[in-house]
Design an enzyme around this catalytic site. Structure first.
Site, PDB file in Angstrom:
ATOM      1  N   LYS A  13      -7.630   5.068   3.418  1.00 56.96           N
ATOM      2  CA  LYS A  13      -8.761   4.147   3.193  1.00 56.96           C
ATOM      3  C   LYS A  13      -8.595   2.860   4.003  1.00 56.96           C
ATOM      4  CE  LYS A  13      -8.046   3.819  -1.257  1.00 56.96           C
ATOM      5  NZ  LYS A  13      -6.908   4.722  -1.495  1.00 56.96           N
ATOM      6  N   ARG A  88     -11.856   1.825  -9.164  1.00 61.13           N
ATOM      7  CA  ARG A  88     -10.770   2.781  -9.373  1.00 61.13           C
ATOM      8  C   ARG A  88     -10.908   3.507 -10.712  1.00 61.13           C
ATOM      9  NH1 ARG A  88      -6.948   1.265  -5.473  1.00 61.13           N
ATOM     10  NH2 ARG A  88      -4.813   1.621  -6.056  1.00 61.13           N
ATOM     11  N   ARG A 127       5.579   5.489   4.757  1.00 63.44           N
ATOM     12  CA  ARG A 127       4.768   4.311   5.055  1.00 63.44           C
ATOM     13  C   ARG A 127       5.591   3.030   4.909  1.00 63.44           C
ATOM     14  NH1 ARG A 127      -1.162   3.631   2.453  1.00 63.44           N
ATOM     15  NH2 ARG A 127      -0.210   2.950   0.521  1.00 63.44           N
ATOM     16  N   ARG A 162       7.049  -0.708   0.318  1.00 66.39           N
ATOM     17  CA  ARG A 162       6.487  -1.362  -0.864  1.00 66.39           C
ATOM     18  C   ARG A 162       7.252  -0.955  -2.117  1.00 66.39           C
ATOM     19  NH1 ARG A 162       0.108  -0.205  -0.448  1.00 66.39           N
ATOM     20  NH2 ARG A 162       0.472   0.376  -2.605  1.00 66.39           N
ATOM     21  N   ARG A 173       1.468   7.066  -9.239  1.00 67.51           N
ATOM     22  CA  ARG A 173       0.182   6.610  -8.679  1.00 67.51           C
ATOM     23  C   ARG A 173      -0.755   7.789  -8.432  1.00 67.51           C
ATOM     24  NH1 ARG A 173       2.311   3.830  -3.740  1.00 67.51           N
ATOM     25  NH2 ARG A 173       0.196   3.650  -2.975  1.00 67.51           N
TER      26      ARG A 173
END
Ligand code: ADP
Length: 215
Positions: A13, A88, A127, A162, A173
């Site tokens: 996204k 969300r 990531r 992160r 998640r």
């Protein structure tokens, strides 16, 4: 353009949003970026959000709606906006619908980015994100590493994993996405506003959006 970008964590996204902003100057609004900025700055909002975020839980709808009500009224949104990571949950989508009516804003469409689960898992584990809250550039240790290891190409700050990108938080998640966010696909199909794109490349998603909006 005025779009909502839907998709699991790691669907791309943020990357798609950045590419779309370059087309017509619409702004990317990422609730995740706003929240991480608040955590780093140590504001009240950040203190409230931090625990939820570390665990990979959603922060309460009321906090998010407060942020978005203000954000959508800032002058830069007049040109258009790409909502990345919001709504969300179904209650957020319902509140957003009311808010848009109140502000006299009409969405162009909702883009759902559909990426296979194995691709998503691999992407999230590899990531890396620039820790400077004003930058938050995204890298990937395999496919897009920073030129100088561990340092952001754009601003020179440290590039880190992160806190919610440990294997445990990632699977949490993804489960949260399936339970709370995936139902939005049905919600927006009912509203007749849905563009579903099955694509692993961001360029293919951009092409589909351009075609849909005649850009
Ligand atoms: P990703 O899409 O990769 O999971 P984000 O950067 O969008 O990551 O969000 C990071 C975290 O911020 C989420 O796990 C959640 O805790 C919080 N968050 C972001 N947007 C929302 C939202 N609309 N509602 C509730 N929590 C949110």
């Amino acid at each position: 353009m005025k779009l909502i970008l839907l998709g699991a964590p790691g669907a791309g996204k943020g990357t798609v949003a950045k590419l779309l902003t370059a087309i017509d100057g619409s702004v990317q609004i990422s609730t995740g970026d706003i929240l991480r900025g608040a955590v780093q700055a140590g504001t009240e909002l950040g203190k409230e959000a931090e625990g939820y975020m570390k665990r990979g839980d959603l922060v309460p709808d009321s906090l998010i709606m407060g942020i978005m009500e203000k954000r959508l009224q800032e002058p830069d949104c007049a040109k258009g906006f790409l909502l990345d990571g919001f709504p969300r949950t179904i209650p957020q989508a319902e509140e957003l619908k009311k808010l848009l009516v109140k502000l006299g804003i009409k969405l162009d469409c909702v883009v759902s980015i559909d990426v296979p689960k194995d691709v998503i898992l691999d992407r999230l584990c590899t990531r890396r994100t620039c820790e400077n809250s004003a930058c938050q550039a995204i890298y990937n240790v395999k496919s897009n590493p920073p030129k100088q290891a561990g340092l952001c190409d754009k601003c020179g700050a440290k590039v880190v994993q992160r806190e919610d990108e440990t294997e445990e938080a990632i699977s949490h998640r993804l489960a949260t996405y399936n339970e709370k966010t995936a139902p939005l696909i049905g919600f927006y199909k009912n509203e007749g506003q849905m563009l579903s794109v099955e694509a692993t490349s961001s360029d293919a998603v951009i092409a589909a959006v351009k075609k849909e909006l005649n850009l």
